[in-house]
Scaffold this active site. Structure first.
Site, PDB file in Angstrom:
ATOM      1  N   ASN A 168      31.976 -41.542   7.173  1.00 44.83           N
ATOM      2  CA  ASN A 168      33.042 -39.798   6.174  1.00 44.83           C
ATOM      3  C   ASN A 168      32.883 -38.441   5.943  1.00 44.83           C
ATOM      4  O   ASN A 168      32.040 -38.790   5.214  1.00 44.83           O
ATOM      5  CB  ASN A 168      33.357 -41.420   5.219  1.00 44.83           C
ATOM      6  CG  ASN A 168      34.754 -40.634   4.900  1.00 44.83           C
ATOM      7  OD1 ASN A 168      35.484 -40.028   4.908  1.00 44.83           O
ATOM      8  ND2 ASN A 168      34.912 -40.599   3.352  1.00 44.83           N
ATOM      9  N   TRP A 169      33.121 -38.137   6.864  1.00 43.78           N
ATOM     10  CA  TRP A 169      32.774 -37.121   7.449  1.00 43.78           C
ATOM     11  C   TRP A 169      33.342 -35.728   5.044  1.00 43.78           C
ATOM     12  O   TRP A 169      33.523 -34.837   5.676  1.00 43.78           O
ATOM     13  CB  TRP A 169      33.567 -36.194   8.351  1.00 43.78           C
ATOM     14  CG  TRP A 169      32.129 -36.349   9.385  1.00 43.78           C
ATOM     15  CD1 TRP A 169      31.082 -37.140   9.218  1.00 43.78           C
ATOM     16  CD2 TRP A 169      31.880 -35.402  11.037  1.00 43.78           C
ATOM     17  NE1 TRP A 169      30.378 -37.117  10.031  1.00 43.78           N
ATOM     18  CE2 TRP A 169      30.739 -36.317  11.109  1.00 43.78           C
ATOM     19  CE3 TRP A 169      32.208 -34.626  11.429  1.00 43.78           C
ATOM     20  CZ2 TRP A 169      30.538 -35.359  11.994  1.00 43.78           C
ATOM     21  CZ3 TRP A 169      32.531 -33.874  12.472  1.00 43.78           C
ATOM     22  CH2 TRP A 169      31.104 -34.785  13.082  1.00 43.78           C
ATOM     23  N   LYS A 170      34.939 -36.908   4.822  1.00 47.65           N
ATOM     24  CA  LYS A 170      35.710 -35.869   4.403  1.00 47.65           C
ATOM     25  C   LYS A 170      35.973 -34.971   4.708  1.00 47.65           C
ATOM     26  O   LYS A 170      36.805 -34.592   5.970  1.00 47.65           O
ATOM     27  CB  LYS A 170      35.229 -36.280   2.826  1.00 47.65           C
ATOM     28  CG  LYS A 170      33.976 -37.192   2.640  1.00 47.65           C
ATOM     29  CD  LYS A 170      34.163 -37.527   0.991  1.00 47.65           C
ATOM     30  CE  LYS A 170      33.469 -39.105   0.470  1.00 47.65           C
ATOM     31  NZ  LYS A 170      32.529 -38.732  -0.443  1.00 47.65           N
ATOM     32  N   GLU A 190      38.358 -41.957  -3.610  1.00 50.69           N
ATOM     33  CA  GLU A 190      39.135 -40.280  -3.747  1.00 50.69           C
ATOM     34  C   GLU A 190      40.904 -40.874  -3.075  1.00 50.69           C
ATOM     35  O   GLU A 190      41.388 -40.093  -3.972  1.00 50.69           O
ATOM     36  CB  GLU A 190      38.798 -39.707  -2.585  1.00 50.69           C
ATOM     37  CG  GLU A 190      37.034 -39.188  -3.021  1.00 50.69           C
ATOM     38  CD  GLU A 190      36.165 -38.462  -1.987  1.00 50.69           C
ATOM     39  OE1 GLU A 190      37.257 -38.225  -1.022  1.00 50.69           O
ATOM     40  OE2 GLU A 190      34.845 -38.127  -2.041  1.00 50.69           O
ATOM     41  N   GLU A 222      32.136 -49.406  -3.302  1.00 49.92           N
ATOM     42  CA  GLU A 222      31.522 -48.337  -3.329  1.00 49.92           C
ATOM     43  C   GLU A 222      32.157 -47.750  -4.965  1.00 49.92           C
ATOM     44  O   GLU A 222      33.191 -47.220  -5.121  1.00 49.92           O
ATOM     45  CB  GLU A 222      32.481 -46.974  -2.496  1.00 49.92           C
ATOM     46  CG  GLU A 222      33.652 -47.882  -2.228  1.00 49.92           C
ATOM     47  CD  GLU A 222      34.323 -45.711  -1.988  1.00 49.92           C
ATOM     48  OE1 GLU A 222      34.388 -45.009  -1.244  1.00 49.92           O
ATOM     49  OE2 GLU A 222      35.730 -45.798  -2.178  1.00 49.92           O
ATOM     50  N   GLY A 275      28.899 -39.049  -4.330  1.00 52.36           N
ATOM     51  CA  GLY A 275      28.287 -37.394  -4.384  1.00 52.36           C
ATOM     52  C   GLY A 275      28.251 -37.453  -5.852  1.00 52.36           C
ATOM     53  O   GLY A 275      27.565 -35.708  -5.799  1.00 52.36           O
ATOM     54  N   SER A 326      26.335 -42.821  -2.165  1.00 57.64           N
ATOM     55  CA  SER A 326      25.425 -42.337  -1.681  1.00 57.64           C
ATOM     56  C   SER A 326      24.623 -42.742  -1.253  1.00 57.64           C
ATOM     57  O   SER A 326      23.053 -42.480  -1.266  1.00 57.64           O
ATOM     58  CB  SER A 326      25.037 -41.510  -2.901  1.00 57.64           C
ATOM     59  OG  SER A 326      25.601 -40.766  -3.601  1.00 57.64           O
ATOM     60  N   GLY A 340      28.262 -40.804   3.149  1.00 55.76           N
ATOM     61  CA  GLY A 340      29.420 -39.375   3.315  1.00 55.76           C
ATOM     62  C   GLY A 340      28.735 -38.701   3.352  1.00 55.76           C
ATOM     63  O   GLY A 340      28.576 -38.392   4.809  1.00 55.76           O
ATOM     64  N   GLY A 341      27.702 -37.738   2.390  1.00 55.94           N
ATOM     65  CA  GLY A 341      26.974 -36.023   3.105  1.00 55.94           C
ATOM     66  C   GLY A 341      25.867 -36.643   4.007  1.00 55.94           C
ATOM     67  O   GLY A 341      26.200 -35.599   4.325  1.00 55.94           O
TER      68      GLY A 341
END
Length: 249
Positions: free
Chosen positions: A9-11, A96, A166, A172, A211, A232-233
């Site tokens: 997920n690149w957000k 989010e 999640e 994050g 994470s 995510g990141g």
């Protein structure tokens, strides 16, 4: 056996250049085998990703969708539109979206139905806040979110849903639920599904989404009820994401 699924997920991150780099890095010849791999970029990059991912082991996902197929909804994107760009998966109920945009359980259910109506696999995101975990309410919160959707679906619809756990406190922040903590929740979700259909519970793919990174992926993915990750990141770093996918294979 459940096929592992790793979804990045690149957000609100990324670029066309990064899309192309991923397409080159994950050519069909080098993509980890036996793993479903999905990149979920922002909407503007869907067409570039569709082209860059042709002939690779990468599938395409979207970050949300509107439950309405068309109409006066400025700034929104429908499932029918996503389908035209070869989108195979879509996130619904990401923390989010729940927190920053106040998406309710009913709205999340409507979005999930919209995805199913156009044959896009919904990834239903569920999870508790730090306050809820500290109060011992993790399973109450998670199973309420899961049940609000799954209990209202027909049996054939339930089979098409992927669930991502999640923990909000681990997204994050660099904090990660321990493999044992994650496994406990995943096992609880699977046991809940067995109340509908034991066969469904065995086939349901459950992802961990707090994470996950190249360092902790193997230990998390070794748990019996964790079938993949919502990353995510780390999904923005080709080497790290590739290592996670290899851990799932």
């Amino acid at each position: 056996m459940r096929t592992p699924l790793i979804a990045g997920n690149w957000k609100m991150n990324g670029s066309v250049a990064l899309i192309n780099e991923f397409g080159q890095a994950f050519s069909a010849a080098v993509s980890p085998k036996g793993v479903d791999i999905v990149i979920i970029p922002p909407f503007p990059y869907l067409d570039a990703a569709r082209l860059a991912f042709e002939g690779t082991g990468l599938s395409l996902g979207a970050q949300t969708l509107n439950p309405i197929h068309s109409g006066a909804h400025t700034g929104e994107v429908s499932g029918r539109m996503l389908k035209e760009f070869a989108v195979s998966y879509v996130l619904v109920g990401h923390s989010e979206r729940r927190q920053l945009y106040q998406e309710s359980d009913d709205q999340i259910f409507a979005r999930l139905l919209a995805a199913l109506s156009v044959d896009i696999t919904p990834i239903l995101c569920v999870g508790e806040s730090l306050e809820e975990r500290d109060a011992g309410r993790t399973m109450d919160v998670v199973l309420r979110q899961v049940g609000h959707v799954m209990s209202r679906l027909e049996p054939d619809q339930r089979k098409q849903v992927v669930i991502a756990y999640e923990p909000v406190w681990a997204i994050g922040t660099g904090r990660t639920a321990s493999p044992e903590q994650a496994q406990e929740v995943m096992a609880g979700i699977r046991a809940y599904q067995a109340g509908f259909d034991e066969g469904l519970a065995e086939k349901l793919r459950l992802l961990y989404g707090g994470s996950m990174n190249a360092s902790n992926a193997a230990e998390l993915l070794a748990q019996p009820d964790i079938d993949g990750g919502l990353v995510g990141g780390a999904s923005l770093k080709i080497d790290d994401f590739y290592a996670i996918c290899q851990s799932a294979g």
